[in-house]
Scaffold this motif. Structure first.
Motif, mmCIF file in Angstrom:
data_model
loop_
_atom_site.group_PDB
_atom_site.id
_atom_site.type_symbol
_atom_site.label_atom_id
_atom_site.label_comp_id
_atom_site.label_asym_id
_atom_site.label_seq_id
_atom_site.Cartn_x
_atom_site.Cartn_y
_atom_site.Cartn_z
ATOM 1 N N ILE A 171 0.860 -1.189 0.000
ATOM 2 C CA ILE A 171 0.000 0.000 0.000
ATOM 3 C C ILE A 171 0.893 1.235 0.000
ATOM 4 N N GLU A 172 0.713 2.084 -1.000
ATOM 5 C CA GLU A 172 1.506 3.315 -1.042
ATOM 6 C C GLU A 172 1.079 4.204 0.133
ATOM 7 N N ARG A 173 2.062 4.589 0.942
ATOM 8 C CA ARG A 173 1.810 5.413 2.134
ATOM 9 C C ARG A 173 0.816 4.739 3.099
ATOM 10 N N GLY A 174 0.912 3.434 3.195
ATOM 11 C CA GLY A 174 0.080 2.709 4.163
ATOM 12 C C GLY A 174 0.956 2.265 5.320
ATOM 13 N N VAL A 214 -3.951 5.487 -6.647
ATOM 14 C CA VAL A 214 -4.066 6.486 -7.725
ATOM 15 C C VAL A 214 -2.957 6.317 -8.755
ATOM 16 N N ASN A 215 -1.814 5.795 -8.316
ATOM 17 C CA ASN A 215 -0.773 5.418 -9.280
ATOM 18 C C ASN A 215 -1.154 4.021 -9.759
ATOM 19 N N ALA A 216 -2.103 3.994 -10.699
ATOM 20 C CA ALA A 216 -2.804 2.746 -11.000
ATOM 21 C C ALA A 216 -2.102 1.923 -12.069
ATOM 22 N N VAL A 290 -9.126 9.408 -11.269
ATOM 23 C CA VAL A 290 -8.051 9.514 -12.259
ATOM 24 C C VAL A 290 -6.970 10.497 -11.814
ATOM 25 N N LYS A 291 -5.740 9.988 -11.775
ATOM 26 C CA LYS A 291 -4.562 10.844 -11.568
ATOM 27 C C LYS A 291 -3.850 10.885 -12.910
ATOM 28 N N ALA A 292 -3.864 12.023 -13.547
ATOM 29 C CA ALA A 292 -3.283 12.107 -14.883
ATOM 30 C C ALA A 292 -2.239 13.222 -14.936
ATOM 31 N N SER A 294 0.611 13.641 -13.666
ATOM 32 C CA SER A 294 1.115 14.055 -12.366
ATOM 33 C C SER A 294 2.139 13.039 -11.905
ATOM 34 N N GLU A 295 3.270 13.538 -11.460
ATOM 35 C CA GLU A 295 4.327 12.686 -10.914
ATOM 36 C C GLU A 295 4.610 11.492 -11.825
ATOM 37 N N GLY A 296 4.722 11.772 -13.111
ATOM 38 C CA GLY A 296 5.106 10.724 -14.056
ATOM 39 C C GLY A 296 3.961 9.868 -14.570
ATOM 40 N N PHE A 327 -11.722 13.507 -10.821
ATOM 41 C CA PHE A 327 -10.511 13.835 -11.561
ATOM 42 C C PHE A 327 -9.624 14.677 -10.668
ATOM 43 N N ARG A 328 -8.418 14.167 -10.393
ATOM 44 C CA ARG A 328 -7.587 14.835 -9.384
ATOM 45 C C ARG A 328 -6.909 16.104 -9.920
ATOM 46 N N ALA A 329 -6.928 17.127 -9.073
ATOM 47 C CA ALA A 329 -6.288 18.392 -9.445
ATOM 48 C C ALA A 329 -4.816 18.408 -9.050
ATOM 49 N N PHE A 330 -4.332 17.293 -8.563
ATOM 50 C CA PHE A 330 -2.943 17.207 -8.095
ATOM 51 C C PHE A 330 -2.013 17.066 -9.308
ATOM 52 N N VAL A 331 -1.985 18.110 -10.118
ATOM 53 C CA VAL A 331 -1.187 18.097 -11.337
ATOM 54 C C VAL A 331 -0.126 19.180 -11.207
ATOM 55 N N ILE A 368 -9.661 17.942 -5.089
ATOM 56 C CA ILE A 368 -8.597 18.901 -4.785
ATOM 57 C C ILE A 368 -8.015 18.637 -3.404
ATOM 58 N N LYS A 369 -6.705 18.442 -3.324
ATOM 59 C CA LYS A 369 -6.096 18.278 -2.004
ATOM 60 C C LYS A 369 -6.341 19.527 -1.163
ATOM 61 N N TYR A 370 -6.438 19.345 0.168
ATOM 62 C CA TYR A 370 -6.853 20.468 1.019
ATOM 63 C C TYR A 370 -5.919 21.658 0.939
ATOM 64 N N ILE A 373 -0.143 22.428 -1.703
ATOM 65 C CA ILE A 373 0.928 21.545 -2.148
ATOM 66 C C ILE A 373 0.621 20.082 -1.874
ATOM 67 N N ASP A 374 0.825 19.610 -0.653
ATOM 68 C CA ASP A 374 0.715 18.151 -0.501
ATOM 69 C C ASP A 374 0.645 17.700 0.945
ATOM 70 N N PHE A 375 -0.530 17.694 1.543
ATOM 71 C CA PHE A 375 -0.746 17.047 2.844
ATOM 72 C C PHE A 375 0.266 17.437 3.922
ATOM 73 N N GLN A 401 -1.401 8.970 7.847
ATOM 74 C CA GLN A 401 -0.644 10.153 8.275
ATOM 75 C C GLN A 401 0.711 10.244 7.571
ATOM 76 N N GLU A 402 0.630 10.369 6.239
ATOM 77 C CA GLU A 402 1.860 10.351 5.433
ATOM 78 C C GLU A 402 2.920 11.325 5.939
ATOM 79 N N TYR A 403 2.568 12.587 6.036
ATOM 80 C CA TYR A 403 3.515 13.615 6.494
ATOM 81 C C TYR A 403 3.292 13.938 7.972
ATOM 82 N N ASN A 537 10.738 8.749 2.354
ATOM 83 C CA ASN A 537 9.547 8.150 2.967
ATOM 84 C C ASN A 537 8.672 9.127 3.767
ATOM 85 N N HIS A 538 9.051 10.377 3.845
ATOM 86 C CA HIS A 538 8.224 11.421 4.478
ATOM 87 C C HIS A 538 7.979 11.187 5.969
ATOM 88 N N PHE A 539 8.897 10.496 6.628
ATOM 89 C CA PHE A 539 8.649 10.166 8.033
ATOM 90 C C PHE A 539 9.466 11.018 9.002
HETATM 91 C C1 GCU Z 1 2.018 12.355 -2.479
HETATM 92 C C2 GCU Z 1 2.474 10.978 -2.097
HETATM 93 C C3 GCU Z 1 2.499 10.035 -3.249
HETATM 94 C C4 GCU Z 1 1.157 10.055 -3.961
HETATM 95 C C5 GCU Z 1 0.812 11.474 -4.332
HETATM 96 C C6 GCU Z 1 -0.593 11.602 -4.862
HETATM 97 O O1 GCU Z 1 3.003 12.983 -3.220
HETATM 98 O O2 GCU Z 1 3.736 11.061 -1.527
HETATM 99 O O3 GCU Z 1 2.795 8.761 -2.771
HETATM 100 O O4 GCU Z 1 1.184 9.249 -5.069
HETATM 101 O O5 GCU Z 1 0.852 12.304 -3.210
HETATM 102 O O6 GCU Z 1 -1.423 12.061 -4.100
HETATM 103 O O7 GCU Z 1 -0.868 11.263 -5.989
#
Ligand code: GCU
Length: 840
Positions: A171-174, A214-216, A290-292, A294-296, A327-331, A368-370, A373-375, A401-403, A537-539
């Motif tokens: 699990i990503e960030r699990g 979301v990174n499907a 959909v994450k499009a 974004s981050e590759g 549709f995610r705005a995290f672009v 939209i993430k709150y 930037i990113d959590f 609690q990723e960050y 790992n954001h820890f």
């Molecule tokens: C953060 C997180 C990633 C995740 C991304 C997202 O950057 O660290 O693991 O994929 O957000 O929300 O898509």
């Protein structure tokens, strides 16, 4: 005798509290001793097993049995008196005639009426009836047995959770073990936990779940996995939780097409086909996420199509089935250049999306993430919420609690979410709270709501830390009604999860409400973000990792100054992305809230705050204060001994002790880093001075121990520790000795060591050859947090032995035995004089 013992053992098992039941324990309630006020039967107005109304009947029976100790019969009969009736408004009226009570019910809403012998739980739909049943049970489980009657309607239609589960079971960030959904590329056979999760979700009125990352991966769409998806939907359906999936935009190409251009007819018909296949197996599927681009991740921009073109392609194929596209705005561009003063990741969402407003189909919701930037531990609300009056929007929160400490730290998040939800964007100078934008009220949109990334795992208690469950519970409550109070929600949760004992409620309330401010204090304050390993790992702490990379979570810290200038007049212009009144507030350093000072302004370390302190002194003080608060959670929790079941008491105590130690790692790493960078002395002369520590590298080393430089240097005391590097040779053990230089007395002895994810090294500490304690480096088993495989701020850990009698001149020895890559790393030993409140 044997039989008696077995009987006792089975009783203990039956009452064991492992956290799996979360807030649905239905423990016996003192006030419920008499069952005289209880109706005689349950009438559930649907007998189909997949129906939420049927589930509601079963749940009511189970709950009442636990709370009152009485099993009520369930029927679908017609008795009117002395019964609990649960069903939809339509079914109720069919059976019992018209009622005036239901006219104000909205989709998923319910009417709950509790009278002495008559309880009526009527939903606008089946799901609403189930929600009402859980609401009734929550009342009586808290001993609220009096009469009441009210209607409850949701603030918004979309109340989803997202799970970032991969098909391979990771699990990503699990942070709570592997996936309950997937293993080895397919859906698991045994879906018992999935059904239990659906029950938890229904009890907090969550109506949708995205089950994969979301990174499907395109493989999710193969026929085996579509069957698996159908099985998941089948077990969640009785709880009214609709299933959806994240899509990989390039899936058509993975399945053999030459392109994934969203306007290409072969691509459209490919998606149409797949969508029809899925809906033929899961007719009530919630939709797609959909994450499009974004981050590759692939997306429509590859073909010079707009993000709206991409979203609408999915919307059109899902529409005939009633599906929604989140549709995610995290672009954003993750190759920004810090040497460009005006580059700013926080600008990305608005830049990418504002011109697309009005271009999305009506079943698209922009998620939209709150924050901008990113959590992060603190961010201003994303400015994008103000730019999409003609689009549906939803807010994305994180329960995982990723960050925010990855469930190894206690952080109650509802107060943070409340600040976001209640933030008034003042669009067109009119009241525009975020919660009213996402609900659709402010801009009169038909759809909207919220999604939270939860990432439950196979850990018995779902999220790793028992206390982290308050976040999932609070998320559901706020998604339904964002006006609720974070403290009241918390106290309901405590009373349902642990006990109605006032001391238990007061103590966990206090710890929880202190937790977010404390975490902010020791991980990065004044809006500088969580100063962690941004590319890792954001820890743990790693303040230097924030800058000099393309990820754009910059601090722009140099030897004189710190912060991002996001003003319009001199900076990235980000402040100007907010509506006028808010933009003016952030543009001006005087009116910018101080907790966002460094988010919006670049200032010298000597800049004075309203308190009169300089920025740097505020940094130092806050980090000390935060770590102290984290340490205070340990005695607070210990004060509950005997009032809680042993298992959960011990589990939480273990994590609180861990947090107290790790908060010191954070405090020192960040303070040392800025102390070195700015060369400004701490007025209280704490930073860089540790009079009660004995550095491991300063002791007499023998066996395999050698000095090791720590990276980043501020994560190690004096930048140096020791470790056994050749752990598979004869030199796999080592020890360090010295004589105690401190005055004789009673001390708490803390040992700062490194527990990395591979290997289970062991340590022991002795004074004059008398063992004080021993331990094993097995946090990878006990904390379930993201692995880190080297000695740094993620792995630096403290163990403390309390109240040890020490004589000046005693021979102190720490012995380590390496295991595989884990070389029994050791940073320092600290002697804290008992009762003197010494901080070191
Ligand atoms: C953060 C997180 C990633 C995740 C991304 C997202 O950057 O660290 O693991 O994929 O957000 O929300 O898509």
């Amino acid at each position: 005798m044997m039989r008696f013992l077995l009987f006792l053992a089975s009783l203990a098992l039956a009452t064991a509290e492992d956290g799996s039941k979360a807030w649905l324990r239905y423990a016996r309630v003192a006030q419920a001793n008499s069952t005289s006020s209880l109706p005689a039967s349950i009438i559930a107005l649907n007998t189909t097993k997949s129906s939420p109304v049927y589930t509601a009947g079963q749940e009511l029976a189970k709950g009442i049995q636990g709370i009152f100790g009485k099993r009520l019969p369930i029927s679908n009969g017609t008795a009117k008196t002395s019964s609990i009736i649960v069903g939809t408004a339509a079914a109720y009226e069919r059976e019992f005639g018209n009622s005036s009570h239901f006219s104000d019910l909205k989709e998923d809403g319910f009417w709950l009426s509790i009278d002495v012998e008559s309880v009526r739980i009527i939903g606008q739909n089946e799901r609403g009836a189930l929600y009402g049943a859980f609401e009734y049970l929550s009342h009586i489980a808290q001993g609220r047995l009096g009469g009441t009657s009210f209607i409850s309607n949701p603030n918004s239609p979309i109340r989803w959770v997202n799970e970032w589960d991969n098909l391979d079971g990771t699990i990503e960030r699990g942070y709570a073990g592997p996936s309950i959904f997937f293993k080895n590329g397919v859906v698991v056979d045994d879906l018992t936990r999935v059904a239990e999760y659906a029950r938890l979700l229904a009890s907090i009125k969550i109506n949708g779940i995205i089950i994969n990352n979301v990174n499907a991966k395109a493989e999710l769409l193969n026929s085996t996995n579509i069957e698996g998806l159908a099985r998941i939907a089948d077990v969640m359906r009785p709880f009214g939780v609709q299933v959806g999936i994240s899509l990989n935009f390039a899936s058509p190409q993975s399945f053999g097409l030459k392109t994934f251009d969203p306007l290409d007819t072969s691509v459209i018909s490919w998606w149409n086909n797949v969508t029809n296949q899925i809906y033929s197996r899961v007719p009530d599927m919630a939709g797609y996420l959909v994450k499009a681009n974004s981050e590759g991740q692939p997306g429509p921009l590859t073909y010079n199509r707009t993000l709206a073109d991409g979203a609408n392609m999915f919307a059109k194929v899902a529409k005939p089935h009633g599906g929604i596209v989140m549709f995610r705005a995290f672009v954003y561009d993750n190759h920004l250049n810090e040497s460009h003063w005006k580059d700013d990741r926080a600008n990305a969402a608005v830049e990418f999306f504002k011109d697309l407003d009005g271009k999305f189909d009506d079943n698209v919701v922009v998620q939209i993430k709150y924050g901008a930037i990113d959590f992060q531990v603190r961010e201003p609300v994303s400015p994008l919420f103000a730019h999409l009056p003609n689009s549906n929007t939803a807010i994305e929160l994180q329960v995982t609690q990723e960050y925010l400490g990855q469930q190894a730290h206690l952080v109650y998040l509802a107060p943070m979410w409340k600040e976001t939800l209640e933030f008034d964007m003042r669009v067109d100078s009119k009241p525009s709270k975020v919660q009213d934008i996402i609900s659709g009220q402010r801009f009169k949109r038909p759809l909207g709501g919220s999604a939270a990334v939860v990432n439950v795992g196979t850990d018995t208690n779902w999220l790793g830390h028992h206390l982290a469950l308050s976040n999932l519970y609070a998320y559901g409550r706020l998604a339904w009604n964002p006006s609720e109070d974070a403290k009241e929600i918390l106290q309901d949760w405590i009373s349902l999860t642990f006990s109605q004992d006032q001391k238990v409620i007061d103590t966990i309330t206090k710890m929880s409400l202190l937790s977010w401010p404390a975490y902010e204090n020791y991980t990065g304050n004044l809006g500088i973000q969580t100063l962690t390993d941004i590319t890792g790992n954001h820890f743990g702490p790693n303040p230097r990792a924030m800058d000099n990379n393309g990820w754009g979570q910059w601090t722009r810290a140099d030897s004189l100054s710190i912060g991002m200038d996001r003003t319009v007049s001199n900076g990235t212009g980000n402040a100007g992305q907010y509506p006028k009144e808010i933009a003016e507030m952030y543009e001006n350093i005087e009116t910018t809230p101080e907790d966002l000072l460094l988010w919006f302004h670049h200032v010298p370390y000597t800049q004075k705050l309203k308190s009169g302190k300089t920025v740097i002194q505020h940094f130092y003080d806050s980090h000390y204060a935060g770590a102290e608060t984290a340490a205070s959670f340990v005695p607070m929790w210990e004060s509950l001994k005997g009032k809680l079941d042993e298992q959960r008491y011990n589990d939480v105590l273990f994590r609180q002790i861990y947090q107290a130690g790790h908060a010191v790692v954070w405090r020192d790493a960040i303070n040392n880093f800025y102390h070195n960078l700015s060369s400004i002395e701490d007025e209280q002369k704490r930073v860089g001075r540790h009079p009660w520590r004995i550095e491991a590298e300063g002791m007499q080393l023998s066996g395999g121990y050698v000095p090791v430089h720590i990276e980043p240097p501020e994560a190690g005391s004096n930048s140096t520790a020791i470790a056994i590097l050749a752990t598979n040779s004869t030199a796999s053990t080592g020890s360090v000795t010295t004589t105690v230089p401190f005055e004789s007395g009673t001390y708490d002895i803390g040992i700062q060591y490194f527990d990395i994810s591979s290997g289970r090294a062991s340590w022991s500490i002795s004074l004059n050859n008398q063992t004080v304690g021993q331990w094993i480096g097995n946090l990878e088993d006990k904390l379930g947090k993201a692995a880190a495989d080297s000695m740094n701020g993620h792995t630096s850990t403290r163990i403390t032995f309390l109240g040890v009698k020490v004589q000046k001149g005693d021979m102190l020895r720490v012995t380590g035995k390496g295991d595989g890559k884990e070389g029994a790393g050791l940073d320092y030993v600290v002697f804290l004089p008992k009762g003197k409140m010494v901080i070191d």
